[in-house]
Design a protein around this motif. Sequence first.
Motif, PDB file in Angstrom:
ATOM      1  N   UNK A 254       0.865  -1.179   0.000  1.00 43.87           N
ATOM      2  CA  UNK A 254       0.000   0.000   0.000  1.00 43.87           C
ATOM      3  C   UNK A 254       0.903   1.230   0.000  1.00 43.87           C
ATOM      4  N   UNK A 255       0.645   2.146  -0.929  1.00 47.67           N
ATOM      5  CA  UNK A 255       1.451   3.369  -1.006  1.00 47.67           C
ATOM      6  C   UNK A 255       0.520   4.561  -0.866  1.00 47.67           C
TER       7      UNK A 255
ATOM      8  N   UNK B 168      10.834   4.126  -5.847  1.00 47.88           N
ATOM      9  CA  UNK B 168      10.222   5.330  -5.267  1.00 47.88           C
ATOM     10  C   UNK B 168      11.245   6.191  -4.546  1.00 47.88           C
ATOM     11  N   UNK B 169      12.214   5.556  -3.878  1.00 39.20           N
ATOM     12  CA  UNK B 169      13.162   6.323  -3.067  1.00 39.20           C
ATOM     13  C   UNK B 169      14.052   7.180  -3.956  1.00 39.20           C
ATOM     14  N   UNK B 170      14.302   8.396  -3.524  1.00 39.09           N
ATOM     15  CA  UNK B 170      15.194   9.296  -4.270  1.00 39.09           C
ATOM     16  C   UNK B 170      16.639   8.906  -3.982  1.00 39.09           C
ATOM     17  N   UNK B 171      17.527   9.220  -4.931  1.00 37.08           N
ATOM     18  CA  UNK B 171      18.960   8.961  -4.713  1.00 37.08           C
ATOM     19  C   UNK B 171      19.566  10.075  -3.860  1.00 37.08           C
ATOM     20  N   UNK B 172      19.138  10.165  -2.631  1.00 38.16           N
ATOM     21  CA  UNK B 172      19.720  11.196  -1.772  1.00 38.16           C
ATOM     22  C   UNK B 172      19.912  10.611  -0.380  1.00 38.16           C
TER      23      UNK B 172
ATOM     24  N   UNK C 113       5.853  10.330   1.258  1.00 36.51           N
ATOM     25  CA  UNK C 113       5.380   9.005   0.819  1.00 36.51           C
ATOM     26  C   UNK C 113       5.404   8.016   1.985  1.00 36.51           C
ATOM     27  N   UNK C 114       4.295   7.273   2.140  1.00 34.96           N
ATOM     28  CA  UNK C 114       4.258   6.143   3.080  1.00 34.96           C
ATOM     29  C   UNK C 114       4.186   4.872   2.248  1.00 34.96           C
ATOM     30  N   UNK C 115       5.103   3.935   2.501  1.00 31.65           N
ATOM     31  CA  UNK C 115       5.136   2.684   1.740  1.00 31.65           C
ATOM     32  C   UNK C 115       4.966   1.525   2.721  1.00 31.65           C
TER      33      UNK C 115
END
Length: 378
Positions: free
Chosen positions: A52-53, A214-218, A238-240
Motif C-alpha cells: 500500500x502506497x 520510489x526512493x530518491x537517490x539522496x 510518501x508512506x510505503x
Amino acid sequence: MKFEVMRDRLLEALNDVMKAVSSKTTVAILTGIKIEAKKEGIYLTGSDADITIQTFIPVEEDGEQVVQLAQTGSIVLQARFFNEIVRKLPTNDVMIEVNSNYQTDVRSGKSEFHLIGQDANNYPLLPQMEEDQSFTMPAELVKSIIRETVFAVSTSESRPVLTGVNWQIRDGELMCVATDSHRLARRSTKLVSAPSEEYNAIIPGKSLNELNKILEDNSEPVEIVLTAQQILFKAGNVLFYSRLLEGNYPDTSRLIPSEHKTLVVVNGRALHQAIDRASLLAREDRNNVVRFTTQGQTAVEISSNSPEIGKVEEQVLAEQIEGEELVISFSAKYMMDALKAIEGHDVQIQFTGVMRPFILKSVHDDSILQLILPVRTY
C-alpha cells in the motif's frame, strides 16, 4: 469535493501510488486510486493488498501554492484511466470536482473529462501500525542494500519464504539475506538508531523492488517502522507499507564456508566483462555456464564451449592467486549479478573445492558477501 492542483505535482504523486495498483487484483475497488482532499492537502492511496502506497501533496510547498481547496471530500477513481488522463492534460492547472452519485469532473484548459467514481468508504483502510519499533536509515543506504540483495530472491512459489529478503536486527546491526538455494546475497550494516528489541522479518522481493523505484537517490532519512505483519517505510511525503511473508527463513549461516583452498583477487569490472563476453556463446544453453580456470599465480582463464556455435577463451590478469589449482564451472548470470552487487572494485573470491559453494567479497569492504553454487559439468 472540489480542488485545483498543479498537474506536475499530481503526476509525481500518481507515479508513486500507481506502483502499488495491480490489474490482477480480485478486489474490484483496488483497481482504483483513492483521492482525499483535506484542509492540509491531497492524499492519494494505491494498494494491491500486499503493498500500500500513500502519498501527500501539501497545499503549500516552499512558499508556492500547489493546491487550492474549495471543498474537502474523497473519491476512488479508476487508476489506469485517471493516470493516463492526467498525463495528457493540456495545461498545468487541473480542477477536480465530485458531484452527486460520485460523478467526477476533471478539467484542464479547454479539456473536460467526466468519470464515474466509487465510494471511498469502501476502500480498505491503511494498515494500523503501532510505532513502538522504528529506526532511520539514509535513503541511499536503503537503496544500496536492496540492490545488493534482492536479485538473489527465488522466483519460484514452491518455497514462498525464499521469494523475500530476510531482515534481521540484532545488537545494533541489520543483516539482510536473500537466497534462491543456488546462490546467496548478504549485506550487513551497523545502525545508528537501532530499535531496542531484536527483529526478524521476511520482506517480499517485489515490495523491495517497488520501494527502490520510489526512493530518491539522496541521503534523506527514511523512517522504518516494524511490526509482526507489516513494515512501513516513510520517505518525505510518501508512506510505503508492505505485508511481510509468513514462515521461518532458513539458517543460512551454515552454508557460508569458513575456510578456503584457493583464493583469487581480481578486478571485478574486468572479470564481469570477460564473463559477459564468454556467456555470448553459452546463452543458448539453458544454464548459461562458463568455466573458470586458475593459471599459475598471475591469471585466470574464462572460457565457454557450445558444441553447435563454437568456443571462447579469455585471460584475465589476477592481482593475487593463492592455494590449489582450480577448474570450476558456474552460471554466468549468477556470477555477473554478484559482481554487479560488489560494484566493480577488486574482488576476493574464496573457493573450497570444485563442487563446493564459493564466496565473493569486496577487498575493501566486508559488509557485502555473495555466495554461488558451482555447476557440475562432465
